[in-house]
Design a protein around this motif. Structure first.
Motif, PDB file in Angstrom:
ATOM      1  N   LEU A  73     -13.149  35.677  51.229  1.00 46.79           N
ATOM      2  CA  LEU A  73     -13.153  36.319  49.906  1.00 46.79           C
ATOM      3  C   LEU A  73     -14.393  37.203  49.742  1.00 46.79           C
ATOM      4  CD1 LEU A  73     -11.555  36.453  47.274  1.00 46.79           C
ATOM      5  CD2 LEU A  73     -12.903  34.522  46.436  1.00 46.79           C
ATOM      6  N   ASP A  76     -13.713  40.208  51.746  1.00 47.18           N
ATOM      7  CA  ASP A  76     -12.714  41.035  51.058  1.00 47.18           C
ATOM      8  C   ASP A  76     -13.343  41.836  49.922  1.00 47.18           C
ATOM      9  OD1 ASP A  76     -10.718  39.898  52.658  1.00 47.18           O
ATOM     10  OD2 ASP A  76     -10.086  38.445  51.131  1.00 47.18           O
ATOM     11  N   VAL A 110      -5.101  44.089  53.900  1.00 47.36           N
ATOM     12  CA  VAL A 110      -5.665  42.748  54.130  1.00 47.36           C
ATOM     13  C   VAL A 110      -4.592  41.642  54.122  1.00 47.36           C
ATOM     14  CG1 VAL A 110      -7.985  43.210  53.250  1.00 47.36           C
ATOM     15  CG2 VAL A 110      -6.185  42.563  51.649  1.00 47.36           C
ATOM     16  N   GLY A 112      -5.248  38.444  53.112  1.00 46.33           N
ATOM     17  CA  GLY A 112      -5.451  37.626  51.906  1.00 46.33           C
ATOM     18  C   GLY A 112      -5.348  36.144  52.211  1.00 46.33           C
ATOM     19  N   PRO A 113      -5.699  35.302  51.224  1.00 45.38           N
ATOM     20  CA  PRO A 113      -5.780  33.861  51.487  1.00 45.38           C
ATOM     21  C   PRO A 113      -4.475  33.098  51.243  1.00 45.38           C
ATOM     22  CG  PRO A 113      -6.687  34.352  49.329  1.00 45.38           C
ATOM     23  CD  PRO A 113      -6.213  35.660  49.899  1.00 45.38           C
ATOM     24  N   PHE A 114      -3.411  33.786  50.841  1.00 45.58           N
ATOM     25  CA  PHE A 114      -2.222  33.051  50.415  1.00 45.58           C
ATOM     26  C   PHE A 114      -1.076  33.097  51.410  1.00 45.58           C
ATOM     27  CE2 PHE A 114      -4.283  34.182  46.264  1.00 45.58           C
ATOM     28  CZ  PHE A 114      -4.752  32.905  45.996  1.00 45.58           C
ATOM     29  N   TYR A 167       0.229  32.191  42.701  1.00 44.95           N
ATOM     30  CA  TYR A 167       0.856  31.828  43.974  1.00 44.95           C
ATOM     31  C   TYR A 167       1.172  30.337  43.967  1.00 44.95           C
ATOM     32  CZ  TYR A 167      -0.332  36.295  46.146  1.00 44.95           C
ATOM     33  OH  TYR A 167      -0.405  37.624  46.454  1.00 44.95           O
ATOM     34  N   TYR A 201      -3.272  40.037  39.299  1.00 38.51           N
ATOM     35  CA  TYR A 201      -3.897  38.709  39.124  1.00 38.51           C
ATOM     36  C   TYR A 201      -5.329  38.774  39.628  1.00 38.51           C
ATOM     37  CZ  TYR A 201      -2.989  38.318  44.083  1.00 38.51           C
ATOM     38  OH  TYR A 201      -2.964  38.553  45.432  1.00 38.51           O
ATOM     39  N   VAL A 203      -8.452  37.550  41.933  1.00 37.81           N
ATOM     40  CA  VAL A 203      -8.760  36.756  43.130  1.00 37.81           C
ATOM     41  C   VAL A 203      -9.482  35.503  42.628  1.00 37.81           C
ATOM     42  CG1 VAL A 203      -8.947  38.796  44.608  1.00 37.81           C
ATOM     43  CG2 VAL A 203     -11.025  37.855  43.567  1.00 37.81           C
ATOM     44  N   PRO A 204      -9.471  34.415  43.415  1.00 34.83           N
ATOM     45  CA  PRO A 204     -10.131  33.185  42.921  1.00 34.83           C
ATOM     46  C   PRO A 204     -11.591  33.502  42.556  1.00 34.83           C
ATOM     47  CG  PRO A 204      -8.824  32.748  44.894  1.00 34.83           C
ATOM     48  CD  PRO A 204      -8.854  34.236  44.731  1.00 34.83           C
ATOM     49  N   ARG A 222      -6.542  42.175  41.285  1.00 37.67           N
ATOM     50  CA  ARG A 222      -5.770  42.953  42.246  1.00 37.67           C
ATOM     51  C   ARG A 222      -4.510  43.460  41.538  1.00 37.67           C
ATOM     52  NH1 ARG A 222      -4.308  41.820  47.851  1.00 37.67           N
ATOM     53  NH2 ARG A 222      -4.868  44.030  47.793  1.00 37.67           N
ATOM     54  N   HIS A 225       1.444  43.164  43.862  1.00 37.81           N
ATOM     55  CA  HIS A 225       1.836  43.546  45.227  1.00 37.81           C
ATOM     56  C   HIS A 225       2.680  42.450  45.860  1.00 37.81           C
ATOM     57  CE1 HIS A 225      -1.957  41.337  45.479  1.00 37.81           C
ATOM     58  NE2 HIS A 225      -1.408  40.767  46.546  1.00 37.81           N
ATOM     59  N   HIS A 227       3.325  40.858  49.522  1.00 39.81           N
ATOM     60  CA  HIS A 227       2.780  40.815  50.893  1.00 39.81           C
ATOM     61  C   HIS A 227       3.919  40.810  51.897  1.00 39.81           C
ATOM     62  CE1 HIS A 227      -1.426  39.423  50.043  1.00 39.81           C
ATOM     63  NE2 HIS A 227      -0.864  39.035  48.920  1.00 39.81           N
ATOM     64  N   HIS A 241       1.130  45.313  52.430  1.00 35.43           N
ATOM     65  CA  HIS A 241       1.651  44.975  51.097  1.00 35.43           C
ATOM     66  C   HIS A 241       2.495  46.154  50.604  1.00 35.43           C
ATOM     67  CE1 HIS A 241      -1.957  42.496  50.944  1.00 35.43           C
ATOM     68  NE2 HIS A 241      -2.489  42.951  49.832  1.00 35.43           N
ATOM     69  N   VAL A 255     -10.274  44.072  46.132  1.00 35.43           N
ATOM     70  CA  VAL A 255     -10.532  43.927  47.570  1.00 35.43           C
ATOM     71  C   VAL A 255     -10.284  45.245  48.333  1.00 35.43           C
ATOM     72  CG1 VAL A 255     -10.041  41.464  47.463  1.00 35.43           C
ATOM     73  CG2 VAL A 255      -8.260  43.006  48.244  1.00 35.43           C
TER      74      VAL A 255
HETATM   75  C1  BEZ Z   1      -4.327  38.401  47.804  1.00 31.92           C
HETATM   76  O1  BEZ Z   1      -3.708  39.391  48.028  1.00 31.92           O
HETATM   77  O2  BEZ Z   1      -3.703  37.488  47.375  1.00 31.92           O
HETATM   78  C2  BEZ Z   1      -5.807  38.335  48.022  1.00 31.92           C
HETATM   79  C3  BEZ Z   1      -6.365  39.153  48.981  1.00 31.92           C
HETATM   80  C4  BEZ Z   1      -7.734  39.092  49.203  1.00 31.92           C
HETATM   81  C5  BEZ Z   1      -8.506  38.198  48.480  1.00 31.92           C
HETATM   82  C6  BEZ Z   1      -7.930  37.402  47.525  1.00 31.92           C
HETATM   83  C7  BEZ Z   1      -6.578  37.461  47.282  1.00 31.92           C
END
Ligand code: BEZ
Ligand code: FE
Length: 297
Positions: A73, A76, A110, A112-114, A167, A201, A203-204, A222, A225, A227, A241, A255
């Motif tokens: 993160l 990112d 990217v 991403g974490p999900f 998510y 949404y 990011v954490p 963000r 999108h 993914h 995405h 990000v």
């Molecule tokens: C996401 O797309 O969900 C994401 C990408 C990078 C950092 C956090 C969330």
């Protein structure tokens, strides 16, 4: 002479790697040392700031577990992940010289974490959005190579948050997989599935990176999108995405992942017969996008 002056420290560290047997590691570590020393010299880092930085990195590490990767993160939100993606894609493009008239490959962004490996494989046209918050959206298009040849049997792993920006992985330990699946293109390279139109949404942002963003005067959001990860034998893997064109934050993704070529107009439709013949009794969207993969060299 044992004593080293400040301006000689970086080179002294690099010189100590004389016996390093791994050329690439040596190259990367030498550059890291040079840039780290140049950074500290440029900002004249104070001992207090150095302790703050160490504490920040410690907190970032402590925030990590199997589900939360605060270092990614950090990468990112500082634009580093997107730089790595861009360099990798430029390398792949350089290996595959497009012939005149060929299509440009779909741009990557990217991971991403999900991403959650092992999503169920479903029939083309299946609905992964039913029962989840959000307006239904029908996704369809083709996968071809740069010469326009259909890529059959290409796996599209798709995942997104729901229409409220959450998510499955954020919904507690019992939520299980939601709004994610794998689809395979047909003989003509076609894909289609139903999901929802994703919402923007944050990011954490409840950890050290969120605090950093706040201190930087930045928002954590963000744009909406979907993914997708595309894999087909003989082609370079693509992680990308599709961005919702009129989503808030499309101009300021936290990000830095937005590429103009990945922004799609989600067409809105009144209730009625959808393109796949399905009767919709609520308004819905359609999202049409063709992906272009690069053949492996
Ligand atoms: C996401 O797309 O969900 C994401 C990408 C990078 C950092 C956090 C969330
Ligand atoms: Fe996402």
């Amino acid at each position: 002479m044992a004593q080293l002056e400040a301006q000689d420290l970086a080179q002294a560290v690099i010189d100590r790697m004389a016996d390093c047997k791994e050329p690439r590691f040596k190259e990367v570590m030498s550059a890291l040392v040079r840039h780290a020393h140049a950074f500290v010299s440029e900002v004249k880092l104070t001992p207090e700031e150095w302790v703050t930085a160490i504490q920040f990195l410690t907190d970032t590490g402590k925030m990590c577990d199997e589900k939360r990767q605060e270092f990614i993160l950090l990468s990112d939100t500082l634009g580093v992940s997107m730089l790595v993606v861009a360099i990798d894609q430029a390398k792949a493009a350089a290996k595959h010289r497009p012939k005149p008239g060929e299509k440009p490959p779909t741009e990557a962004t990217v991971l991403g974490p999900f991403f959650w490996p092992g999503a169920p494989e479903l029939e083309l046209g299946a609905d992964i959005g039913a029962g989840h918050p959000g307006t239904p959206a029908y996704y369809r298009g083709r996968v071809t190579d740069t010469a326009g040849k259909p890529v059959a049997n290409c796996t599209l792993d798709v995942w997104s948050g729901d229409g409220e920006g959450f998510y499955d992985m954020q919904k507690g330990p019992d939520a299980g997989m939601q709004l994610r699946a794998r689809f395979r293109t047909d003989k003509e390279g076609n894909y289609s599935f139903w999901s929802i139109r994703p919402s923007y949404y944050p990011v954490p942002d409840d950890g050290p990176v969120g605090k950093m963003l706040h201190r930087m005067g930045r928002h954590p959001n963000r744009p909406g999108h979907m993914h997708t990860m595309l894999e087909a034998p003989g082609y370079e893997k693509l992680v990308t995405h599709l961005f919702v064109s009129d989503s808030p934050y499309i101009e300021s993704d936290a990000v830095f992942g937005v590429r103009d070529s990945l922004i799609v107009d989600f067409q809105s439709h009144a209730a009625g017969k959808a393109p796949d013949g399905r009767m919709m009794n609520t308004p819905y969207h359609t999202c049409s996008y063709d992906f272009v993969l690069v053949p492996k060299a």
